[in-house]
Design a protein around this motif. Structure first.
Motif, short mmCIF file in Angstrom:
data_model
loop_
_atom_site.label_atom_id
_atom_site.label_comp_id
_atom_site.label_asym_id
_atom_site.label_seq_id
_atom_site.Cartn_x
_atom_site.Cartn_y
_atom_site.Cartn_z
N GLY A 48 17.24 -28.61 -63.86
CA GLY A 48 17.62 -29.99 -64.24
C GLY A 48 16.13 -30.80 -64.63
N TYR A 49 16.15 -31.71 -65.00
CA TYR A 49 14.65 -32.58 -65.26
C TYR A 49 13.68 -32.26 -63.67
CZ TYR A 49 17.13 -33.68 -69.81
OH TYR A 49 17.43 -33.35 -70.29
N VAL A 50 14.03 -32.47 -62.74
CA VAL A 50 14.13 -32.57 -61.30
C VAL A 50 13.51 -31.49 -60.52
CG1 VAL A 50 14.26 -33.38 -58.53
CG2 VAL A 50 14.95 -34.81 -60.56
N ASP A 79 19.73 -21.73 -60.83
CA ASP A 79 20.75 -22.20 -61.68
C ASP A 79 21.97 -21.64 -61.73
OD1 ASP A 79 19.93 -25.42 -63.23
OD2 ASP A 79 21.80 -24.61 -63.37
N LYS A 102 20.66 -21.79 -68.59
CA LYS A 102 19.09 -22.65 -68.47
C LYS A 102 18.19 -21.00 -67.44
CE LYS A 102 20.39 -26.89 -67.18
NZ LYS A 102 19.98 -28.16 -66.30
N THR A 133 23.96 -34.87 -58.98
CA THR A 133 24.68 -35.98 -58.26
C THR A 133 25.00 -36.91 -59.09
OG1 THR A 133 22.48 -37.34 -57.43
CG2 THR A 133 23.85 -35.97 -55.91
N GLU A 176 25.52 -22.84 -49.30
CA GLU A 176 25.05 -21.39 -50.19
C GLU A 176 23.32 -21.46 -49.65
OE1 GLU A 176 24.45 -22.39 -54.85
OE2 GLU A 176 26.77 -22.49 -54.36
N THR A 232 19.21 -37.12 -55.20
CA THR A 232 19.04 -38.64 -54.78
C THR A 232 20.63 -39.01 -54.23
OG1 THR A 232 18.01 -39.60 -56.55
CG2 THR A 232 19.74 -40.96 -55.79
N GLU A 277 11.37 -39.48 -66.50
CA GLU A 277 11.81 -38.43 -66.90
C GLU A 277 10.24 -38.55 -68.33
OE1 GLU A 277 15.10 -37.63 -68.45
OE2 GLU A 277 16.57 -37.20 -66.95
N1 LIG Z 1 16.49 -37.17 -64.08
C1 LIG Z 1 14.76 -37.74 -62.73
O1 LIG Z 1 14.63 -38.54 -63.63
C2 LIG Z 1 15.67 -38.11 -61.77
C3 LIG Z 1 14.24 -38.53 -61.14
C4 LIG Z 1 14.95 -39.09 -60.00
C5 LIG Z 1 15.52 -38.32 -58.99
N2 LIG Z 1 16.85 -37.69 -59.75
C6 LIG Z 1 17.82 -37.32 -59.11
O2 LIG Z 1 17.78 -36.00 -58.92
C7 LIG Z 1 18.64 -34.89 -59.14
C8 LIG Z 1 18.53 -33.54 -60.10
O3 LIG Z 1 18.70 -35.00 -61.47
P1 LIG Z 1 18.47 -33.68 -62.54
O4 LIG Z 1 18.40 -35.47 -63.97
O5 LIG Z 1 17.90 -32.46 -62.64
O6 LIG Z 1 20.18 -33.45 -62.85
P2 LIG Z 1 20.62 -31.79 -63.78
O7 LIG Z 1 21.81 -32.30 -63.86
O8 LIG Z 1 19.69 -31.99 -65.74
O9 LIG Z 1 20.55 -31.37 -63.50
C9 LIG Z 1 21.12 -30.16 -61.66
C10 LIG Z 1 20.90 -28.76 -62.08
O10 LIG Z 1 21.71 -28.59 -60.79
C11 LIG Z 1 22.35 -27.25 -60.85
N3 LIG Z 1 22.99 -26.80 -60.35
C12 LIG Z 1 24.03 -27.70 -59.31
N4 LIG Z 1 24.93 -27.08 -58.48
C13 LIG Z 1 24.19 -25.41 -58.38
C14 LIG Z 1 23.73 -24.47 -57.30
N5 LIG Z 1 24.84 -24.66 -56.43
N6 LIG Z 1 23.27 -23.94 -57.10
C15 LIG Z 1 22.10 -24.02 -57.64
N7 LIG Z 1 21.80 -24.70 -59.16
C16 LIG Z 1 23.02 -25.97 -59.00
C17 LIG Z 1 23.25 -27.96 -62.73
O11 LIG Z 1 23.36 -26.50 -63.40
C18 LIG Z 1 21.88 -28.74 -63.58
O12 LIG Z 1 20.79 -27.78 -63.97
C19 LIG Z 1 20.12 -36.16 -59.50
O13 LIG Z 1 20.91 -36.58 -57.76
C20 LIG Z 1 19.18 -37.39 -59.73
O14 LIG Z 1 19.92 -38.31 -60.09
C21 LIG Z 1 16.59 -37.30 -60.77
#
Ligand SMILES: NC(=O)c1ccc[n+]([C@@H]2O[C@H](COP(=O)([O-])OP(=O)(O)OC[C@H]3O[C@@H](n4cnc5c(N)ncnc54)[C@H](O)[C@@H]3O)[C@@H](O)[C@H]2O)c1
Length: 422
Positions: free
Chosen positions: A9-11, A30, A35, A86, A105, A127, A164
């Protein structure tokens, strides 16, 4: 360095791109096959500035692959970074099932690594609420790995502070780096993940790091809501909110600064409570909903109760308490709405043997509103005040530090409770 990133995802894509830019080889994992396919085509599965170019170059150099399962990806990895989502559940609580699954895993894959490998650094970046590393991640990891952390793997919590759209720039120019670890030194240097980055590093227990992330986000949300409530109040009165906020922001001494941001006792005095009530009432009069501003007094009242309970928990009923400080802050004799006056009144009500040490106060000089407040809340004030600090301290079971008194030497071997620095 060989890095596995779980969650694209974004992170996850940001971590992957930044590690690729540092020269690492990355495997992205992922559960979403779309993706994975996009990453394997050398593109970013999400829109994040700079990731696409980095992924396409890394694919050409054979330094990036993606898969839907961990498989044998961890066999020769140095670090695995978990960036799974999360999200909120319907009731607002945190959905931890992705964190739980990915921990399991990773633990299973650790079990399959050669025993000769150095411990795998398992970095969690999602988070997560305080306590999640201890109660979810570590138990899942150790159950699946078949052994506790230390020999074959080392869990670390490293929250992400990126925004982001500027995430890669933020990664290389962070305001700080926070590392939650099992014990001091356990995370070592995160295998160089942050080498060459100039930022303060805080190595702390897991729960501190977990909470630090939430405190930041909460504060950002609070700031936006505060500014918007002020704007609503201003607009209702045909005042330009930008003019007001420009003045507010120009004050980097008291407003945009650490002032008033250190946890301690409730606020009080002749201005803050009165003015908070007045602006709240002003909003109500104009039919405005400004819940943040209108609940500040309730929050302060809750804090006064919390402080009183804290003192009660430190001394059994009837104990001798010496309370240092009564006025609302050092170097003033202003008692109006002082939380320390209310605390003293509560302690008397609860049957404590209380005495007060307050060098800023001369009861014979109390006049006007100050005297009225003292009479209304602490009629016995003159008889409770002590002049001989050393004697009162010697007979006290508990000394409550209500405010800073730099000139006063505290005796050793006594039980203290500091209320002005929690
Ligand atoms: N987006 C932000 O700007 C940002 C900034 C700081 C912290 N965070 C935190 O970071 C975490 C991720 O955020 P995000 O925005 O990247 O989320 P997201 O939903 O964009 O990405 C999460 C990814 O994890 C994948 N996933 C789920 N279970 C999995 C597994 N078992 N194995 C492999 N991949 C798996 C999903 O398919 C998804 O692609 C969250 O806890 C979020 O709160 C996000």
């Amino acid at each position: 360095m060989r890095i596995v990133v779980c969650g694209l995802g974004y992170v996850g894509v940001t971590v992957a791109a930044c590690m690729l830019r540092k020269g690492a080889t990355v495997i992205g994992v992922d559960v979403n096959p779309q993706k994975v396919e996009i990453a394997n085509e050398g593109h970013s599965p999400v829109k994040e500035s700079g990731v696409d170019e980095t992924f396409s170059r890394a694919r050409a150099e054979n330094r990036l692959t993606a898969a839907t399962t961990l498989g044998s990806a961890l066999a020769d990895a140095d670090v695995v970074v978990a960036c799974v989502g999360t999200p909120s559940r319907e009731d607002g609580s945190l959905e931890l099932s992705y964190v739980s699954s990915v921990s399991e895993e990773i633990g299973t894959a650790v079990r399959q690594r050669s025993a000769k490998c150095r411990p795998l650094l398992c970095v969690f970046r999602s988070t997560m609420l305080p306590g999640t590393m201890e109660t979810v991640v570590m138990p899942k990891l150790s159950a699946a790995a078949g052994e506790p952390a230390g020999q074959r793997y080392e869990p670390v919590y490293n929250p992400e502070f990126m925004r982001e759209s500027t995430a890669i720039t933020d990664y290389f120019n962070p305001p700080k780096i926070v590392v939650g670890e099992r014990f001091p030194g356990a995370a070592q240097d995160l295998h160089g993940m942050y080498d060459g980055i100039d930022a303060p590093v805080f190595k702390v227990p897991f729960a501190v790091a977990e909470m630090a992330k939430y405190v930041d986000n909460y504060f950002h949300a609070l700031k936006v809501s505060f500014a918007n409530e002020i704007a609503r109040l201003a607009l209702t009165s045909a005042i330009n909110p930008r003019d007001v906020i420009r003045i507010f922001l120009s004050d980097t001494k008291l407003n945009v600064s650490p002032y008033y941001l250190r946890p301690g006792n409730a606020f009080g005095g002749s201005c803050l409570p009165k003015d908070v009530r007045a602006l709240s009432a002003f909003g109500k009069k104009h039919g405005l909903e400004v819940p943040l501003l209108q609940n500040v007094i309730a929050s302060n009242t809750a804090h006064k109760s919390f402080i009183a309970r804290l003192v009660l928990a430190h001394a059994p009923r009837g104990a001798r308490i010496l309370q240092m400080g009564l006025t609302f802050k050092p170097d003033t004799d202003d008692l109006r709405e002082s939380p320390l006056v209310e605390l003293a009144a509560t302690l008397l009500e609860r049957g404590y043997d209380l005495c007060l040490f307050e060098p800023d106060l001369k009861p014979e000089q109390l006049i006007g509103a100050n005297l009225a407040f003292a009479n209304a809340h602490l009629a016995r004030l003159p008889e409770l005040l002590v002049a001989d600090f050393a004697r009162a301290a010697a007979r006290a079971d508990l000394i409550v530090l209500g405010k800073a008194m730099p000139g006063v030497r505290l005796p050793s071997g006594k039980q203290f409770l500091n209320l002005y620095r929690l």
